[in-house]
Motif scaffolding. Structure first.
Motif, PDB file in Angstrom:
ATOM      1  N   UNK A   9       0.814  -1.210   0.000  1.00 54.33           N
ATOM      2  CA  UNK A   9       0.000   0.000   0.000  1.00 54.33           C
ATOM      3  C   UNK A   9       0.853   1.266   0.000  1.00 54.33           C
ATOM      4  N   UNK A  10       2.116   1.161   0.390  1.00 52.96           N
ATOM      5  CA  UNK A  10       2.999   2.331   0.420  1.00 52.96           C
ATOM      6  C   UNK A  10       4.000   2.261  -0.729  1.00 52.96           C
ATOM      7  N   UNK A  11       4.325   3.436  -1.262  1.00 56.34           N
ATOM      8  CA  UNK A  11       5.313   3.507  -2.340  1.00 56.34           C
ATOM      9  C   UNK A  11       6.709   3.268  -1.769  1.00 56.34           C
ATOM     10  N   UNK A  12       7.676   3.074  -2.655  1.00 55.99           N
ATOM     11  CA  UNK A  12       9.058   2.905  -2.219  1.00 55.99           C
ATOM     12  C   UNK A  12       9.531   4.120  -1.424  1.00 55.99           C
ATOM     13  N   UNK A  13       9.211   5.309  -1.912  1.00 57.55           N
ATOM     14  CA  UNK A  13       9.625   6.540  -1.235  1.00 57.55           C
ATOM     15  C   UNK A  13       8.995   6.615   0.152  1.00 57.55           C
ATOM     16  N   UNK A  14       7.721   6.249   0.258  1.00 55.41           N
ATOM     17  CA  UNK A  14       7.046   6.266   1.564  1.00 55.41           C
ATOM     18  C   UNK A  14       7.679   5.256   2.518  1.00 55.41           C
ATOM     19  N   UNK A  19      10.959   4.310   7.202  1.00 51.53           N
ATOM     20  CA  UNK A  19      12.123   3.687   7.834  1.00 51.53           C
ATOM     21  C   UNK A  19      12.957   4.744   8.565  1.00 51.53           C
ATOM     22  N   UNK A  20      13.200   5.864   7.904  1.00 51.91           N
ATOM     23  CA  UNK A  20      13.982   6.945   8.503  1.00 51.91           C
ATOM     24  C   UNK A  20      13.296   7.460   9.767  1.00 51.91           C
ATOM     25  N   UNK A  21      11.959   7.481   9.750  1.00 48.22           N
ATOM     26  CA  UNK A  21      11.196   7.951  10.916  1.00 48.22           C
ATOM     27  C   UNK A  21      11.089   6.897  12.020  1.00 48.22           C
ATOM     28  N   UNK A  22      11.619   5.699  11.779  1.00 50.13           N
ATOM     29  CA  UNK A  22      11.648   4.712  12.852  1.00 50.13           C
ATOM     30  C   UNK A  22      10.728   3.516  12.685  1.00 50.13           C
ATOM     31  N   UNK A  23      10.007   3.401  11.574  1.00 52.20           N
ATOM     32  CA  UNK A  23       9.168   2.221  11.340  1.00 52.20           C
ATOM     33  C   UNK A  23      10.083   1.009  11.175  1.00 52.20           C
ATOM     34  N   UNK A  24      10.020   0.086  12.106  1.00 57.77           N
ATOM     35  CA  UNK A  24      10.956  -1.033  12.110  1.00 57.77           C
ATOM     36  C   UNK A  24      10.690  -2.065  11.023  1.00 57.77           C
ATOM     37  N   UNK A  26       9.467  -1.065   7.786  1.00 60.02           N
ATOM     38  CA  UNK A  26       9.439  -0.401   6.478  1.00 60.02           C
ATOM     39  C   UNK A  26      10.609  -0.816   5.582  1.00 60.02           C
ATOM     40  N   UNK A  27      11.813  -0.860   6.125  1.00 62.42           N
ATOM     41  CA  UNK A  27      12.968  -1.212   5.294  1.00 62.42           C
ATOM     42  C   UNK A  27      12.867  -2.661   4.827  1.00 62.42           C
ATOM     43  N   UNK A  28      12.439  -3.547   5.695  1.00 62.55           N
ATOM     44  CA  UNK A  28      12.268  -4.957   5.310  1.00 62.55           C
ATOM     45  C   UNK A  28      11.224  -5.087   4.203  1.00 62.55           C
ATOM     46  N   UNK A  29      10.147  -4.319   4.283  1.00 62.70           N
ATOM     47  CA  UNK A  29       9.118  -4.340   3.248  1.00 62.70           C
ATOM     48  C   UNK A  29       9.683  -3.831   1.916  1.00 62.70           C
ATOM     49  N   UNK A  30      10.474  -2.782   1.993  1.00 65.73           N
ATOM     50  CA  UNK A  30      11.095  -2.224   0.793  1.00 65.73           C
ATOM     51  C   UNK A  30      12.031  -3.243   0.149  1.00 65.73           C
ATOM     52  N   UNK A  31      12.858  -3.872   0.926  1.00 69.58           N
ATOM     53  CA  UNK A  31      13.817  -4.839   0.392  1.00 69.58           C
ATOM     54  C   UNK A  31      13.101  -6.082  -0.124  1.00 69.58           C
ATOM     55  N   UNK A  32      12.046  -6.519   0.551  1.00 66.96           N
ATOM     56  CA  UNK A  32      11.281  -7.671   0.063  1.00 66.96           C
ATOM     57  C   UNK A  32      10.757  -7.396  -1.344  1.00 66.96           C
ATOM     58  N   UNK A  63      22.610   0.914   2.585  1.00 65.85           N
ATOM     59  CA  UNK A  63      21.337   1.580   2.295  1.00 65.85           C
ATOM     60  C   UNK A  63      20.541   1.811   3.578  1.00 65.85           C
ATOM     61  N   UNK A  64      20.553   0.844   4.477  1.00 61.57           N
ATOM     62  CA  UNK A  64      19.847   0.963   5.748  1.00 61.57           C
ATOM     63  C   UNK A  64      20.377   2.153   6.542  1.00 61.57           C
ATOM     64  N   UNK A  65      21.714   2.250   6.609  1.00 53.24           N
ATOM     65  CA  UNK A  65      22.342   3.339   7.363  1.00 53.24           C
ATOM     66  C   UNK A  65      22.181   4.697   6.691  1.00 53.24           C
ATOM     67  N   UNK A  66      22.221   4.724   5.360  1.00 49.04           N
ATOM     68  CA  UNK A  66      22.222   5.994   4.626  1.00 49.04           C
ATOM     69  C   UNK A  66      20.850   6.392   4.097  1.00 49.04           C
TER      70      UNK A  66
END
Length: 188
Positions: A9-14, A19-24, A26-32, A63-66
Motif C-alpha cells: 500500500x505504500x510507495x518505495x519513497x514512503x 524507515x527513517x522515521x523509525x518504522x521497524x 518499512x525497510x524490510x518491506x522495501x527490500x522484500x 542503504x539501511x544506514x544511509x
C-alpha cells in the motif's frame, strides 16, 4: 499480522521515509519488494555467488544506514541499484582474483538438443570474454549493452561522467571483439 510479501500500500519513497522515521518494518518491506532484482544485479556484476551475496549484504547495510541521505533525485530502485553496483565494484577491487566462469544459469540442455549446447557454449564464451574485461569496463558495457540502459542512467548508477561511460563501453566493445575473435579462431 504481517505477510511475507511486504506492504504494497505504500510507495518505495514512503517506505524509505517511514524507515527513517523509525518504522521497524518499512525497510524490510522495501527490500522484500526489490530483493530478487538486487540479487540479479549483484550476480551479474560479481564473479561468483558468494561475492554477490556478500555485496548485496554490504549494500543493504549501507542503504539501511544511509536512508536519510536519499534525496529523491531518482527512483528508490535506481538508488538501491547504484548502491549494489558500487558494493560489487568494491568487492571486485578487494578480491582482485582471476575471473572464473560460472555454470550457466538454467543448467544444461538435453544431450540430443544440439542448439541448446550451442547456446550454452556461446553464453560461456561471452562470460569468459566479459570476465577478462576490467571491472569498470564490464560494468559500463553490461548496463548499456545488456540491460539496455541509457548512457546517462549508467553514468548516474556508476557515479561517473557520461563521457566516461561512453569511453569505457567503446574500449570494452573493442576488447570483446578481439577476445571473441580469438576464441573463435582457437575453437575453429
Amino acid at each position: 499480522m504481517r505477510t511475507n510479501g511486504g506492504d504494497r500500500s505504500r510507495s518505495d519513497v514512503e517506505l524509505l521515509a517511514d524507515h527513517v522515521r523509525g518504522d521497524r518494518y518499512a525497510f524490510a518491506d522495501l527490500i522484500a519488494r526489490h530483493q530478487d532484482y538486487l540479487w540479479a544485479v549483484a550476480r551479474r556484476n560479481c564473479r561468483d555467488a558468494e561475492d554477490a551475496a556478500d555485496a548485496v549484504q554490504e549494500a543493504l547495510l549501507s542503504a539501511h544506514r544511509r536512508a536519510g541521505a536519499f534525496r529523491g533525485e531518482c527512483a528508490v530502485r535506481s538508488w538501491l541499484h547504484r548502491i549494489v553496483v558500487n558494493s560489487c565494484l568494491d568487492r571486485l577491487r578487494r578480491n582482485a582474483a582471476r575471473p572464473s566462469v560460472p555454470f550457466p544459469e538454467g543448467g544444461w540442455e538435453p544431450a540430443d538438443h544440439h542448439d541448446g549446447f550451442a547456446r550454452v557454449d556461446a553464453a560461456m564464451t561471452l562470460r569468459v570474454a566479459l570476465a577478462e574485461l576490467p571491472d569498470e569496463q564490464r560494468m559500463a558495457v553490461y548496463l548499456v549493452d545488456v540491460e539496455g540502459r541509457s548512457v546517462a542512467d549508467a553514468a548516474q548508477m556508476l557515479g561517473v561522467a557520461r563521457g566516461t561511460v561512453k569511453s569505457r563501453c567503446a574500449r570494452a566493445r573493442l576488447k570483446l571483439a578481439r577476445t571473441l575473435a580469438g576464441l573463435r579462431e582457437h575453437a575453429g
